[in-house]
Write a protein that holds these residues in place. Structure first.
Motif, PDB file in Angstrom:
ATOM      1  N   TRP A  46      42.227  33.594  41.758  1.00 25.13           N
ATOM      2  CA  TRP A  46      41.089  34.103  40.986  1.00 25.13           C
ATOM      3  C   TRP A  46      40.306  35.037  41.900  1.00 25.13           C
ATOM      4  CZ3 TRP A  46      37.752  30.198  37.729  1.00 25.13           C
ATOM      5  CH2 TRP A  46      36.813  30.903  36.964  1.00 25.13           C
ATOM      6  N   GLU A  47      40.188  36.290  41.537  1.00 25.77           N
ATOM      7  CA  GLU A  47      39.554  37.294  42.401  1.00 25.77           C
ATOM      8  C   GLU A  47      38.082  37.473  42.046  1.00 25.77           C
ATOM      9  OE1 GLU A  47      41.099  41.452  44.115  1.00 25.77           O
ATOM     10  OE2 GLU A  47      40.751  41.482  41.949  1.00 25.77           O
TER      11      GLU A  47
ATOM     12  N   ARG B  72      38.083  36.589  47.538  1.00 28.84           N
ATOM     13  CA  ARG B  72      39.186  37.528  47.309  1.00 28.84           C
ATOM     14  C   ARG B  72      40.392  37.231  48.194  1.00 28.84           C
ATOM     15  NH1 ARG B  72      36.795  42.047  44.571  1.00 28.84           N
ATOM     16  NH2 ARG B  72      38.698  43.259  44.898  1.00 28.84           N
TER      17      ARG B  72
ATOM     18  N   LYS C 228      48.298  40.199  46.250  1.00 25.12           N
ATOM     19  CA  LYS C 228      48.426  41.660  46.180  1.00 25.12           C
ATOM     20  C   LYS C 228      49.357  42.181  47.259  1.00 25.12           C
ATOM     21  CE  LYS C 228      43.992  42.939  44.077  1.00 25.12           C
ATOM     22  NZ  LYS C 228      42.705  43.636  44.300  1.00 25.12           N
TER      23      LYS C 228
ATOM     24  N   TYR D 275      42.593  32.945  34.072  1.00 21.50           N
ATOM     25  CA  TYR D 275      43.102  31.936  35.002  1.00 21.50           C
ATOM     26  C   TYR D 275      43.808  30.829  34.221  1.00 21.50           C
ATOM     27  CZ  TYR D 275      42.800  28.615  38.990  1.00 21.50           C
ATOM     28  OH  TYR D 275      43.063  27.727  40.008  1.00 21.50           O
TER      29      TYR D 275
ATOM     30  N   ALA E  30      43.675  36.268  46.282  1.00 21.55           N
ATOM     31  CA  ALA E  30      44.131  37.445  45.539  1.00 21.55           C
ATOM     32  C   ALA E  30      44.701  38.496  46.488  1.00 21.55           C
ATOM     33  CB  ALA E  30      42.975  38.028  44.726  1.00 21.55           C
TER      34      ALA E  30
ATOM     35  N   GLN F 137      50.380  41.086  41.496  1.00 21.27           N
ATOM     36  CA  GLN F 137      49.071  41.164  40.858  1.00 21.27           C
ATOM     37  C   GLN F 137      49.031  40.445  39.515  1.00 21.27           C
ATOM     38  OE1 GLN F 137      50.599  43.567  42.441  1.00 21.27           O
ATOM     39  NE2 GLN F 137      49.224  45.046  43.419  1.00 21.27           N
TER      40      GLN F 137
ATOM     41  N   ILE G  92      47.053  37.173  39.292  1.00 19.15           N
ATOM     42  CA  ILE G  92      45.639  37.190  39.689  1.00 19.15           C
ATOM     43  C   ILE G  92      44.758  37.258  38.450  1.00 19.15           C
ATOM     44  CG2 ILE G  92      43.854  38.474  40.936  1.00 19.15           C
ATOM     45  CD1 ILE G  92      46.105  39.582  42.730  1.00 19.15           C
TER      46      ILE G  92
END
Length: 627
Positions: free
Chosen positions: A531-532, A539, A546, A561, A542, A551, A554
C-alpha cells in the motif's frame, strides 16, 4: 475518605509486588488480573480522597511506591471493564476537563495515570495545569509515555496531535526559561522523547523531530558535551577518503544489513573504512565486517565525550550514522549530535528525519521520494538516488533452519487460502487490522497468519492482549477467531522464511511499510500486496515492488488493497503466475539486493560531498586569511 497510612502498608506493598510478578509470569491468570484491578481501584480512590496538602508526602511514601508498581506492571494493556470505564467517565475525566486548575487536580491526574495514556487526556488539560515541583519529573515522564501499540481507530492520529502540542509546549518552556524546573530537567525530557509511535501516521514529522534534536543537543551541552569540533583540511599526502560507519553492533539486524553493501563494495583504492560499534558480541558477522574494513573499533564505555574523541582521533572525512537514531534515545542517538567528521550523513536506517543539526545529509531513493516536496520532510539535505535508495546484504550464509512447520501443525486445512504478515506488532494499527478483517470476511475459505513479535523491536510483548484485540476486530466483521494464527518470535531469517512457506499471499503493513519482512516473503515467492502512501516510511514496500516492475500489486487506497488481495485469493492461476514471476525476478539480483549497483551510485555522491566540503573550507580559509 482518606485515612492515615496504616502500619501494614509495607506488607500491602509487598503483596502488590508479588501480584505483579505473578501477572508477568502468567498474564492470562484472570484471578491475578482481577486482584490487580481491585488494587488499582483502591489506590485510585485514595488519590481522589487525599487532601491536597498531604499529596506530596503520600506520593513520597508507600502510596507513591504502589503507584509506580502498578504503572510498571503492564496492567494498562488489559481492556478496561465496564465498571472502570464508568468510573473514569463519571468521576475522573469531568474533573480533569473542567477543574484542571483547581485544588485536588493532581489527585485526579494520578488516578488517570493508572488507567490511560497521556494522549487520552482531555484537550483542555494540556499545558494549563499547575504542576507542583515535587511531581514535575514524573509528570514529564508520564506525558511523554506512549502505548506499545494503538488499539482504537484514529488513536495514532490523536497521539500525533498530542505529541505535536506536547513537544511544542516543552520546547517553548525549555528555550524561554532555561532556569525553570522544566529547563533544568532537559536531559530527562530528551531521554523520554521516543518518536517510534509517530512512525505509524502519514504526517510530516520534521517539526517534531527538529525540536527533539534541539532539546537533545541542549541537554548534552548542559552536561558539558563538547558538541562542536573544527576539522582542518586533510594533509595533501592522504591518499584515501576516510569513511566511518557508526552502528550499535554488528549483530544480525536491518541496520547491519544496510551497512554491509558499503563495507563490501566501496572502492578500497579511494576509501578507507572504519567501523565503530558500541558492543562486541562475538557473532560471526563481526568477523565478516572486520575482514572487510580497515578497522573495527569498539568505542569506550566511559562517556559520550570520550567516545566522541575516540572517533575524532581518526580524523574522519565522512561519517555514516548507520543506526536508527529516531526510534529511541540510545548512545548512538546522543553521539550523532556531535560533530564527529567533516561530513555527516544518514540513510534509510532512520526512516524519518533525525532532526539533528549535525547530520548534514539524508540518502533516500527516488522510488520512495518521488514527491516534489520531499525536502520538506527533512532537516538534513535530502539526496535521492535511483531506485529504492537502500540495499541489503546479509553477509554470511544464514544457518540452516531447525524450524519445522507445516499446515498440519498449525491446524490449517490444505484447502485454505493463508494470508501472512511478519510485520511487527507496532505496525499493526487498528485501521490495518480492520482492513485485514475485511479481506478475511470477503474470502470465506481463508486464514490469517501473523508473526508480530520480532526480537529487533522489543523483548516483551503484550501478546495475549493483542490476540484478544485481533479477535475482537475479526468478530466485528463476522470472522471467527479460529481463522487467526499468531506465531511466536523466530530467531533467524531462515526460520521466518520456512514459516512463510505455509502461506499463499503476503500482506504488507500500512502506513509503516515493510522492507526486510517483505524481502523474506519475496524470497520464498509469495505474491505480495503493498500500500503506497505519501511518506518515505509508507512507500518502502511499494518501492520494492516497483523495482521488480510489479506495480500491479500496489494499492493507493484501502478498497484497492482489499480488491488485490481478494483477486489473488480467488484465482490460483494468478497466484502461481505471480509466484513464478517473483522468484524469477528475485534471482536477477534486484537493486535492493545488488550491492555493487547501489555502491556505484553512492560512491560518486560521497566523493562529491567531500570535495564540496573541501572546496568550501579552502574558500573560507582564503577569506579569513585575506581579512
Amino acid at each position: 475518605m482518606y485515612q492515615h497510612i496504616s502500619r501494614n502498608t509495607e506488607t500491602q506493598l509487598n503483596r502488590l509486588s508479588d501480584l505483579v510478578d505473578r501477572y508477568r509470569n502468567q498474564p492470562s491468570d484472570r484471578e491475578v488480573i482481577a486482584s490487580l484491578r481491585d488494587a488499582r481501584q483502591q489506590l485510585a480512590h485514595r488519590w481522589i480522597d487525599i487532601p491536597e496538602d498531604l499529596l506530596e508526602s503520600s506520593y513520597a511514601g508507600y502510596l507513591g511506591k504502589a503507584h509506580q508498581t502498578l504503572l510498571q506492571s503492564g496492567l494498562k494493556y488489559e481492556l478496561l471493564t465496564d465498571v472502570e470505564t464508568h468510573f473514569l467517565e463519571q468521576e475522573v475525566l469531568p474533573q480533569l476537563q473542567n477543574n484542571h486548575q483547581k485544588p485536588g487536580a493532581i489527585g485526579y491526574l494520578l488516578t488517570f495515570m493508572l488507567y490511560l495514556y497521556p494522549h487520552e487526556l482531555p484537550l483542555r488539560w494540556h499545558g494549563k495545569v499547575d504542576v507542583p515541583d515535587w511531581f514535575m519529573h514524573d509528570y514529564l515522564r508520564f506525558i511523554l509515555a506512549s502505548p506499545n501499540y494503538f488499539r482504537t481507530v484514529g488513536e495514532s492520529q490523536r497521539y500525533f496531535q498530542f505529541m505535536q502540542t506536547t513537544i511544542d509546549a516543552l520546547y517553548n518552556a525549555i528555550f524561554t526559561d532555561r532556569n525553570s524546573k522544566i529547563g533544568q530537567d532537559t536531559l530527562a525530557i530528551a531521554q523520554q522523547i521516543n518518536p517510534i509511535q509517530l512512525y505509524f501516521t502519514q504526517e510530516n514529522l520534521r517539526d517534531i523531530q527538529s525540536k527533539r534534536g534541539d532539546i537533545i543537543e541542549l541537554a548534552l551541552r548542559q552536561k558539558g558535551a563538547q558538541i562542536e569540533h573544527d576539522f582542518s583540511i586533510p594533509p595533501p599526502n592522504r591518499q584515501k577518503i576516510r569513511l566511518g560507519i557508526l552502528l550499535k553492533s554488528c549483530n544480525p539486524s536491518p541496520e547491519t544489513y544496510l551497512a554491509l553493501p558499503i563495507v563490501e563494495h566501496l572502492d578500497r583504492d579511494r576509501f578507507e573504512i572504519i567501523l565503530y560499534v558500541l558492543q562486541i558480541a562475538g557473532h560471526q558477522l563481526e568477523d565478516y565486517c572486520r575482514e572487510r574494513t580497515a578497522k573495527l573499533i569498539q568505542l569506550p564505555n566511559d562517556g559520550l565525550n570520550q567516545q566522541a574523541e575516540a572517533i575524532r582521533s581518526d580524523d574522519l572525512d565522512i561519517l555514516l550514522v548507520g543506526a536508527n537514531i529516531t526510534a529511541a534515545i540510545h548512545q548512538v542517538t546522543m553521539l550523532a549530535n556531535y560533530r564527529l567528521a567533516r561530513v555527516q550523513l544518514t540513510n534509510f536506517a532512520s526512516p524519518i528525519t533525525t532532526g539533528i543539526k549535525n547530520i548534514d545529509y539524508y540518502i533516500a531513493g527516488k522510488l520512495m521520494e518521488p514527491l516534489p516536496d520531499a525536502q520538506a520532510h527533512y532537516r538534513e539535505r535530502s539526496i535521492a538516488i535511483d531506485g529504492t535508495g537502500f540495499c541489503f546484504s546479509y553477509g554470511v550464509e544464514p544457518p540452516a533452519t531447525q524450524y519445522r512447520i507445516n499446515r498440519e501443525k498449525l491446524r490449517i486445512p490444505d484447502s485454505a487460502i493463508v494470508f501472512a504478515s511478519t510485520a511487527n506488532l507496532f505496525k499493526l494499527v487498528p485501521e490495518l487490522r480492520a482492513t485485514w478483517a475485511k479481506i478475511l470476511a470477503t474470502v470465506p475459505n481463508s486464514m490469517l497468519m501473523l508473526m508480530p513479535f520480532g526480537p529487533n523491536w522489543m523483548s516483551y510483548y503484550p501478546g495475549i492482549t493483542f490476540v484478544d484485540d485481533m479477535n475482537a476486530v475479526l468478530a466485528k466483521y463476522g470472522v471467527s477467531g479460529d481463522r487467526l494464527r499468531v506465531l511466536k518470535a523466530l530467531p533467524h531469517r531462515a526460520d521466518v522464511k520456512e514459516a512463510l512457506k505455509v502461506s499463499d499471499i503476503y500482506l504488507d503493513s500500512f502506513p509503516y511499510a515493510g522492507t526486510t519482512s517483505l524481502i523474506d516473503a519475496l524470497e520464498v515467492g509469495l505474491p505480495t500486496i503493498a500500500w503506497e502512501g505519501n511518506t518515505l516510511r509508507s512507500r518502502m514496500g511499494a518501492a520494492i515492488l516497483k523495482s521488480l516492475s510489479m506495480q500491479d500489486l500496489i494499492a493507493r487506497r484501502e478498497e484497492t488493497y482489499v480488491e488485490l488481495a481478494v483477486a489473488l485469493a480467488e484465482n490460483p492461476d494468478l497466484r502461481r503466475q505471480k509466484n513464478r514471476e517473483i522468484l524469477q525476478k528475485m534471482q536477477q539480483n534486484p537493486d535492493f539486493l545488488d550491492g555493487r549497483a547501489y555502491v556505484a551510485q553512492l560512491q560518486p555522491i560521497l566523493l562529491n560531498l567531500y570535495e564540496k566540503w573541501r572546496s568550501l573550507s579552502i574558500l573560507s580559509n582564503f577569506y579569513s586569511y585575506s581579512q
